[in-house]
Write a protein that holds these residues in place. Structure first.
Motif, PDB file in Angstrom:
ATOM      1  N   TYR A  12       0.837  -1.204   0.000  1.00  0.00           N
ATOM      2  CA  TYR A  12       0.000   0.000   0.000  1.00  0.00           C
ATOM      3  C   TYR A  12       0.871   1.252   0.000  1.00  0.00           C
ATOM      4  CZ  TYR A  12      -3.611   3.299   1.416  1.00  0.00           C
ATOM      5  OH  TYR A  12      -4.459   4.348   1.468  1.00  0.00           O
ATOM      6  N   SER A  19       2.001   6.324  -7.069  1.00  0.00           N
ATOM      7  CA  SER A  19       0.894   7.089  -7.643  1.00  0.00           C
ATOM      8  C   SER A  19       1.160   8.589  -7.569  1.00  0.00           C
ATOM      9  CB  SER A  19      -0.417   6.737  -6.953  1.00  0.00           C
ATOM     10  OG  SER A  19      -0.394   7.148  -5.601  1.00  0.00           O
ATOM     11  N   TYR A  35      -4.818   3.410 -13.637  1.00  0.00           N
ATOM     12  CA  TYR A  35      -5.352   3.065 -12.315  1.00  0.00           C
ATOM     13  C   TYR A  35      -6.590   2.173 -12.415  1.00  0.00           C
ATOM     14  CZ  TYR A  35      -2.291   6.624 -10.296  1.00  0.00           C
ATOM     15  OH  TYR A  35      -1.215   7.347  -9.907  1.00  0.00           O
ATOM     16  N   ALA A  36      -7.455   2.458 -13.387  1.00  0.00           N
ATOM     17  CA  ALA A  36      -8.653   1.637 -13.549  1.00  0.00           C
ATOM     18  C   ALA A  36      -8.288   0.217 -13.975  1.00  0.00           C
ATOM     19  CB  ALA A  36      -9.585   2.270 -14.569  1.00  0.00           C
ATOM     20  N   LEU A  39      -6.877  -1.630 -11.014  1.00  0.00           N
ATOM     21  CA  LEU A  39      -7.956  -2.008 -10.099  1.00  0.00           C
ATOM     22  C   LEU A  39      -8.666  -3.273 -10.585  1.00  0.00           C
ATOM     23  CD1 LEU A  39      -9.823  -1.364  -7.660  1.00  0.00           C
ATOM     24  CD2 LEU A  39     -11.229  -0.089  -9.279  1.00  0.00           C
ATOM     25  N   VAL A  40      -8.950  -3.332 -11.884  1.00  0.00           N
ATOM     26  CA  VAL A  40      -9.629  -4.507 -12.437  1.00  0.00           C
ATOM     27  C   VAL A  40      -8.732  -5.746 -12.329  1.00  0.00           C
ATOM     28  CG1 VAL A  40     -10.502  -5.523 -14.585  1.00  0.00           C
ATOM     29  CG2 VAL A  40     -11.124  -3.193 -13.953  1.00  0.00           C
ATOM     30  N   GLY A  42      -6.263  -6.318 -10.200  1.00  0.00           N
ATOM     31  CA  GLY A  42      -6.170  -6.701  -8.793  1.00  0.00           C
ATOM     32  C   GLY A  42      -7.425  -7.374  -8.285  1.00  0.00           C
ATOM     33  N   SER A  43      -8.583  -6.883  -8.716  1.00  0.00           N
ATOM     34  CA  SER A  43      -9.847  -7.487  -8.293  1.00  0.00           C
ATOM     35  C   SER A  43     -10.001  -8.894  -8.843  1.00  0.00           C
ATOM     36  CB  SER A  43     -11.020  -6.627  -8.759  1.00  0.00           C
ATOM     37  OG  SER A  43     -10.944  -5.348  -8.188  1.00  0.00           O
TER      38      SER A  43
END
Length: 81
Positions: A12, A19, A35-36, A39-40, A42-43
């Motif tokens: 983190y 970032s 970033y998007a 996020l996808v 990582g999810s």
């Protein structure tokens, strides 16, 4: 458990530093796309890891129950000669 918590905190912190660094050098639209997508990704990885873990837990519980049931059945039968 504390090792995974420490690694999560370190990840983190590194993500925050990177970032901020990227925010100063890259255009905002490109950052939003990056970033998007992160996020996808990582999810999806998290969901896949949790699905695999729950599947292996179910298998181990089922095999343990089968062994226990088999021990009970074989123990109740008289020995044949």
């Amino acid at each position: 458990m504390s090792l995974s918590s420490g690694l999560a905190n370190a990840g983190y912190a590194m993500g925050t530093v990177f970032s901020v660094m990227f925010a100063q050098h890259l255009p905002q639209r490109r950052m939003l796309v990056v970033y998007a997508s992160l996020l996808v990704i990582g999810s999806v990885l998290t969901a896949a890891a949790q699905a695999g873990r729950s599947r292996s837990i179910r298998r181990s519980v089922a095999s343990r129950q089968a062994r226990t049931a088999g021990d009970r059945c074989s123990g109740s039968l008289p020995a044949s000669r």
